[in-house]
Design a protein around this motif. Structure first.
Motif, PDB file in Angstrom:
ATOM      1  N   THR A 120       0.843  -1.190   0.000  1.00  0.00           N
ATOM      2  CA  THR A 120       0.000   0.000   0.000  1.00  0.00           C
ATOM      3  C   THR A 120       0.883   1.246   0.000  1.00  0.00           C
ATOM      4  OG1 THR A 120      -0.137  -0.123   2.402  1.00  0.00           O
ATOM      5  CG2 THR A 120      -1.947  -1.105   1.158  1.00  0.00           C
ATOM      6  N   GLN A 155      -6.247  -6.410   7.665  1.00  0.00           N
ATOM      7  CA  GLN A 155      -6.184  -6.842   6.270  1.00  0.00           C
ATOM      8  C   GLN A 155      -7.220  -7.920   5.957  1.00  0.00           C
ATOM      9  OE1 GLN A 155      -2.356  -8.480   5.407  1.00  0.00           O
ATOM     10  NE2 GLN A 155      -2.857  -9.061   3.307  1.00  0.00           N
ATOM     11  N   GLU A 179      -1.815   5.277   1.334  1.00  0.00           N
ATOM     12  CA  GLU A 179      -1.574   4.442   0.150  1.00  0.00           C
ATOM     13  C   GLU A 179      -0.926   5.301  -0.926  1.00  0.00           C
ATOM     14  OE1 GLU A 179      -4.046   1.333  -2.736  1.00  0.00           O
ATOM     15  OE2 GLU A 179      -5.052   2.417  -1.117  1.00  0.00           O
TER      16      GLU A 179
END
Length: 358
Positions: free
Chosen positions: A45, A284, A313
């Protein structure tokens, strides 16, 4: 004698051992020698784990080519079990690798595929280094898919030969590994150790990387390494690295650091909770509706305390670091806000992108 430590002292020992104090190392191998393992993971990310882990220690001194050079040219690092490790650990790991596997089902699969094993080794000897896709699957007995690997048995055989120390990862092409015979990748004339001696030395290296760890922790196995310690307010027995303990008065203070979710200091979750009062859950694998801090939030360490999480990100199309939120576990004061913003700016500069305001 059992050392009596406050939690502040225990945290400072752990932070310093992980090279997250004010001191910044300047070489990849220096970080690897101290940490013992630099986790490899492709999820990016912000950046892949191995790069973020090094940036968190070295800052702008770290450039990606240094890691590739250390692993593939200088051979000061080797890859094993999903991490880059210093070659100084290899002689200590080889006795255990030669005993692997201990699980009967794995031994049975290797025995049943003896011919396949020889074919893989012969092909690598003649043509290596090779990608897994270059090696035909001629297995006589197949392992069932495990959710991580597909039905291709070559992948299993390469992994098992690697764990036994017969082959090694010579290089990477993106996320694909090139395999070769270990004798052509690993240094020759390494010192030899008996299994028990090697295990004792590995315990010492693990404790050096942790600074302080519970004596019977399954997360950070240190055995009888170091010296006994008691931490204020905790009933558990700890072991402390005597060199880390002796250096505690030389502590130059801390700094702000963003940590990959796969950073080594986060691995021992019970220790993280007991010493740092930080309950870290990687979201996640949670459904989006259950996430509080984002898909892959990076913990924020300030000094010796975890103060928040960075949800961000990289948008490569627009060359921007998109910061969705800085989650404050405790309200920041003005100086702490400035420190976090400065670290975000440094991160963006290292990534070669702009920061998108949030």
């Amino acid at each position: 004698m059992t050392h009596q430590l406050t939690r502040d002292q225990a945290r400072r020992i752990a932070v310093r051992a992980q090279l997250l104090d004010a001191y910044r190392p300047s070489e990849v191998i220096e970080v690897a020698e101290q940490l013992g393992a630099i986790k490899i993971d492709p999820l990016a990310t912000i950046a892949p784990a191995e790069r973020t882990i090094l940036w968190s220690r070295m800052g702008s001194a770290f450039e990606t080519f240094q890691l590739t050079k250390a692993a593939e040219s200088d051979r000061t690092l080797f890859e094993f079990d999903g991490a880059f490790r210093p070659v100084s650990l290899l002689p200590l790991m080889l006795p255990s690798m030669r005993r692997w596997p201990t699980r009967p089902s794995t031994r049975e699969w290797l025995d049943a595929n003896h011919r396949f094993r020889i074919e893989v080794l012969d092909r690598l000897r003649a043509e290596g280094p090779l990608l897994a896709s270059d090696i035909p699957d001629t297995a006589e007995v197949a392992r069932s898919p495990d959710g991580w690997s597909g039905s291709n048995q070559t992948v299993h055989m390469l992994d098992f030969l690697h764990r036994q120390g017969e082959i090694a990862i010579a290089a990477r092409e993106g996320r694909h590994r090139r395999w070769d015979l270990a004798e052509r990748v690993y240094p020759q004339n390494l010192p030899e150790f008996e299994y028990d001696e090697a295990e004792r030395m590995l315990d010492e290296r693990r404790l050096r990387a942790a600074g302080i760890a519970k004596q019977k922790s399954p997360w950070t196995r240190v055995g009888e390494a170091g010296e006994p310690a008691a931490v204020e307010g905790l009933r558990q027995k700890y072991r402390v690295d005597p060199e880390a303990l002796a250096a505690i008065e030389e502590d130059e203070g801390g700094r702000t650091a963003f940590l990959s979710p796969y950073d080594g200091i986060l691995f021992d979750r019970p220790r993280l909770r007991e010493l740092f009062d930080f309950e870290y859950v990687l979201e996640q694998f949670k459904p989006q509706s259950q996430r509080r801090y984002g898909f892959f939030a990076h913990p924020i360490l300030m000094g010796d305390r975890f103060v928040g999480l960075l949800e961000a990100e990289v948008d490569r199309e627009h060359e921007a670091l998109v910061v969705a939120a800085v989650h404050e576990l405790l309200p920041f004061d003005a100086e702490e806000h400035d420190m976090v913003r400065a670290e975000i700016a440094d991160l963006a500069q290292w990534l070669g992108v702009d920061v998108r305001a949030w």
